[in-house]
Design a protein around this motif. Structure first.
Motif, mmCIF file in Angstrom:
data_model
loop_
_atom_site.group_PDB
_atom_site.id
_atom_site.type_symbol
_atom_site.label_atom_id
_atom_site.label_comp_id
_atom_site.label_asym_id
_atom_site.label_seq_id
_atom_site.Cartn_x
_atom_site.Cartn_y
_atom_site.Cartn_z
ATOM 1 N N VAL A 113 0.482 5.322 0.527
ATOM 2 C CA VAL A 113 -0.443 6.319 1.084
ATOM 3 C C VAL A 113 0.072 7.705 0.725
ATOM 4 O O VAL A 113 1.249 8.011 0.913
ATOM 5 C CB VAL A 113 -0.549 6.185 2.618
ATOM 6 N N TRP A 130 -13.995 3.114 1.675
ATOM 7 C CA TRP A 130 -13.151 2.094 1.065
ATOM 8 C C TRP A 130 -13.987 1.102 0.272
ATOM 9 O O TRP A 130 -15.193 1.001 0.452
ATOM 10 C CB TRP A 130 -12.293 1.381 2.107
ATOM 11 N N LEU A 175 -6.933 1.421 7.938
ATOM 12 C CA LEU A 175 -7.297 2.690 7.275
ATOM 13 C C LEU A 175 -7.582 3.736 8.337
ATOM 14 O O LEU A 175 -8.675 3.845 8.868
ATOM 15 C CB LEU A 175 -8.536 2.475 6.390
ATOM 16 N N VAL A 208 0.830 -1.208 0.000
ATOM 17 C CA VAL A 208 0.000 0.000 0.000
ATOM 18 C C VAL A 208 0.863 1.256 0.000
ATOM 19 O O VAL A 208 1.779 1.385 0.806
ATOM 20 C CB VAL A 208 -0.940 0.031 1.235
ATOM 21 N N TYR A 236 -5.272 5.834 -0.268
ATOM 22 C CA TYR A 236 -4.637 4.517 -0.155
ATOM 23 C C TYR A 236 -4.672 3.842 -1.519
ATOM 24 O O TYR A 236 -5.743 3.660 -2.100
ATOM 25 C CB TYR A 236 -5.382 3.650 0.869
ATOM 26 N N GLN A 265 -0.866 11.707 1.511
ATOM 27 C CA GLN A 265 -1.705 12.568 2.347
ATOM 28 C C GLN A 265 -1.400 14.017 2.038
ATOM 29 O O GLN A 265 -0.264 14.378 1.751
ATOM 30 C CB GLN A 265 -1.530 12.265 3.825
ATOM 31 N N TYR A 306 -9.985 6.065 1.095
ATOM 32 C CA TYR A 306 -9.665 7.429 1.516
ATOM 33 C C TYR A 306 -10.018 7.557 2.986
ATOM 34 O O TYR A 306 -10.988 6.956 3.449
ATOM 35 C CB TYR A 306 -10.490 8.471 0.747
ATOM 36 N N ARG A 365 -13.926 7.818 6.619
ATOM 37 C CA ARG A 365 -13.175 6.984 5.710
ATOM 38 C C ARG A 365 -14.148 6.314 4.748
ATOM 39 O O ARG A 365 -15.324 6.118 5.062
ATOM 40 C CB ARG A 365 -12.340 5.955 6.468
ATOM 41 N N ARG A 403 -6.158 11.322 3.197
ATOM 42 C CA ARG A 403 -5.195 10.269 2.869
ATOM 43 C C ARG A 403 -5.783 9.384 1.777
ATOM 44 O O ARG A 403 -6.920 8.925 1.893
ATOM 45 C CB ARG A 403 -4.887 9.411 4.090
#
Length: 164
Positions: free
Chosen positions: A62, A149, A163, A60, A76, A64, A87, A147, A74
């Motif tokens: 990241v 995902w 996350l 992964v 991902y 930011q 995110y 978040r 952020r």
């Protein structure tokens, strides 16, 4: 009392406009969930001045950065595929979810409406859980967190707890 001429005021306004344009240009262009992220150079080798990049293991990447509203966002990305799978955000304003969610925005909107109709949308927090996308958001005025995902796109060894 300090006064300035129109010429001085015009210069100050032009300088402020230029500064805000440069700040916006320093922000990374976010890809939507499920899209391929633009390739970014890590900060340690002179990457984007407005963003910080790091790896979680080897699976992964990241990125930011702080958006125009002052919120830390952020992104991902699965390093193997380059796909944006999540995110997270934290700050004084909510990010533009429709930009971040991309073609998952309609699923999110339908899920949020269903929660509202059922009376299960919280005053300060909500979780919209659809087969394609999960979005958790909450907070109080000037303190938003959340978040989003794609549960089916999490790389091997990565859980939703990663996350943050």
């Amino acid at each position: 009392m300090t006064t300035c001429s129109l010429k001085q005021a015009g210069r100050a306004a032009a300088l402020a406009c230029l500064a805000s344009a440069l700040a916006a240009a320093a922000m990374p262009a976010w890809a939507a969930l499920g899209d391929i992220a633009p390739s970014r150079t890590p900060v340690s080798t002179g990457g984007n001045a407005g963003a910080t990049h790091y790896l979680i293991g080897s699976t992964v990447r990241v990125t930011q950065a702080v958006d125009a509203g002052g919120t830390l966002v952020r992104e991902y990305v699965a390093t193997a595929s380059g796909e944006v799978f999540a995110y997270t955000w934290q700050g004084p304003s909510a990010p533009d979810l429709y930009t971040l969610l991309g073609h998952y925005a309609d699923d999110y909107q339908r899920g949020a409406l269903a929660l509202h109709i059922a009376g299960r949308d919280g005053l300060h927090a909500a979780r919209v859980d659809t087969p394609g996308v999960i979005v958790e958001s909450g907070g109080l005025m000037r303190s938003y967190v959340g978040r989003a995902w794609l549960p089916g796109a999490l790389p091997a060894g990565v859980t939703e707890g990663d996350l943050r």
